[in-house]
Design an enzyme around this catalytic site. Sequence first.
Site, PDB file in Angstrom:
ATOM      1  CG  HIS A  13      27.981  39.337  36.551  1.00 12.59           C
ATOM      2  ND1 HIS A  13      27.339  38.469  37.415  1.00 12.59           N
ATOM      3  CD2 HIS A  13      28.222  40.455  37.280  1.00 12.59           C
ATOM      4  CE1 HIS A  13      27.209  39.043  38.602  1.00 12.59           C
ATOM      5  NE2 HIS A  13      27.747  40.258  38.547  1.00 12.59           N
ATOM      6  CG  HIS A  15      28.167  45.287  39.235  1.00  8.90           C
ATOM      7  ND1 HIS A  15      26.997  45.197  39.952  1.00  8.90           N
ATOM      8  CD2 HIS A  15      28.730  44.049  39.282  1.00  8.90           C
ATOM      9  CE1 HIS A  15      26.861  43.957  40.427  1.00  8.90           C
ATOM     10  NE2 HIS A  15      27.904  43.242  40.023  1.00  8.90           N
ATOM     11  CE  LYS A  99      23.026  38.530  40.508  1.00 11.16           C
ATOM     12  NZ  LYS A  99      24.131  39.455  40.490  1.00 11.16           N
ATOM     13  CG  HIS A 136      25.171  37.083  44.887  1.00 14.33           C
ATOM     14  ND1 HIS A 136      26.133  38.016  44.592  1.00 14.33           N
ATOM     15  CD2 HIS A 136      25.583  36.469  46.035  1.00 14.33           C
ATOM     16  CE1 HIS A 136      27.082  37.982  45.519  1.00 14.33           C
ATOM     17  NE2 HIS A 136      26.763  37.053  46.415  1.00 14.33           N
ATOM     18  CG  HIS A 174      29.655  36.159  41.025  1.00 16.36           C
ATOM     19  ND1 HIS A 174      28.937  35.423  41.931  1.00 16.36           N
ATOM     20  CD2 HIS A 174      29.064  37.370  41.001  1.00 16.36           C
ATOM     21  CE1 HIS A 174      27.955  36.168  42.418  1.00 16.36           C
ATOM     22  NE2 HIS A 174      28.000  37.344  41.868  1.00 16.36           N
ATOM     23  CG  ASP A 247      30.888  40.453  39.969  1.00 16.45           C
ATOM     24  OD1 ASP A 247      30.025  41.341  39.821  1.00 16.45           O
ATOM     25  OD2 ASP A 247      31.107  39.912  41.073  1.00 16.45           O
TER      26      ASP A 247
HETATM   27  O1  DOR Z   1      31.965  42.017  44.973  1.00 15.91           O
HETATM   28  C1  DOR Z   1      30.853  42.281  44.559  1.00 15.91           C
HETATM   29  N1  DOR Z   1      30.518  43.532  44.189  1.00 15.91           N
HETATM   30  N2  DOR Z   1      29.953  41.299  44.500  1.00 15.91           N
HETATM   31  C2  DOR Z   1      28.682  41.548  44.200  1.00 15.91           C
HETATM   32  O2  DOR Z   1      27.907  40.624  44.175  1.00 15.91           O
HETATM   33  C3  DOR Z   1      28.212  42.924  43.956  1.00 15.91           C
HETATM   34  C4  DOR Z   1      29.290  43.781  43.526  1.00 15.91           C
HETATM   35  C5  DOR Z   1      28.965  45.258  43.582  1.00 15.91           C
HETATM   36  O3  DOR Z   1      27.891  45.643  43.110  1.00 15.91           O
HETATM   37  O4  DOR Z   1      29.791  46.030  44.045  1.00 15.91           O
HETATM   38 ZN    ZN Z   2      28.075  41.242  40.329  1.00 15.20          ZN
END
Ligand code: DOR
Ligand code: ZN
Length: 343
Positions: A13, A15, A99, A136, A174, A247
């Site tokens: 997971h 980004h 997702k 989520h 998460h 995450d």
């Molecule tokens: O804290 C987070 N940031 N939780 C999420 O679910 C998305 C993520 C983000 O994309 O910044």
């Molecule tokens: Zn995330």
Amino acid sequence: MKTLTITKPDDWHVHVRGGAILKAVLPHTARQFARAIIMPNLKPPVATVAQALAYRQEILAALPVGMGFTPLMTLYLTAATTLEEIRKAAECEHIHAFKLYPAGATTNSDLGVADIKTVYPLFAALERYDMPLLVHGEVTDEQCDIFDREKAFVDTHLSAIVANFPALRVVVEHATTTEAVQFVESASANVAATITPQHLLFNRNALLAGGIRPHYYCLPIIKREQHRLALVAVATSGNPKFFLGTDSAPHLTSLKETACGCAGCFSAHAALELYAEAFERAGALDRLEGFASLYGADFYRLSRNTGTVTLAKMAWRVPLAYGDEEVSITPLQAGEQLGWKML
Ligand code: DOR
Ligand code: ZN
């Protein structure tokens, strides 16, 4: 020097964003992990196979020369997702999951699903094609206390999804609470969870006691100590339903250190080191490999990696920022000393 060598891990997971941020953060993830499940919450969201393949190319092009790394793409499920798109995704070797973001739950989730029941036909298709659903798990009800939103999601939605689609593979992304842990533990082998380093290492005091610390703010929000203890216990238990998902969610420092800061902790710079710290404190370093390198691959039905990485017990100080003048990102534990270093 004390060292620990484990099978090369994967991040289930993460980004990595696009453009200049992608270029700044991707080398960190690619250095530590062989593969990663790439979150689709871009603007606009990655909602079609064509968009995911284009995003995959952008990621590969941003890799430093000679660095091997496989992005495992996901699609953003929306009320407009078609059965045809799910079929195409299932046939595409590069797409590994869908997702589900409840609309408004977090960063770039406005196109998420407002009424989860309305997408049950899509869940049925995912179940048929054996395509994992990544969730989520927080309700978006404004009346619901932010610390209770995950538990409320488990009670209201997750139990129903799992009961209605028993063959659907679901990852509770998460996980942050005792309730989510207990739900996953007692569900079938089709239900798993990822756990972040920040939820293993910190409770909500890190965010709020003695001053407000925006770099510890993420969603789901870090919880009370009792929840952290439950997460550490299950992550270090050797239960294969729980595996690594950082995450890591980079935002520009200027968008975190402001009156209304973005949610997300950037942890890719030291992901394994942070997990090693948590496992060592629990006296369970021998369980890190399963959690970081084996169980996720098994759940996604991918081969386990063949290479290794080595961590050394060696103190180093986390920089105050990564990137450059244009893209400055404050990492988790900025300016603090960590006890492990990936060689
Ligand atoms: O804290 C987070 N940031 N939780 C999420 O679910 C998305 C993520 C983000 O994309 O910044
Ligand atoms: Zn995330």
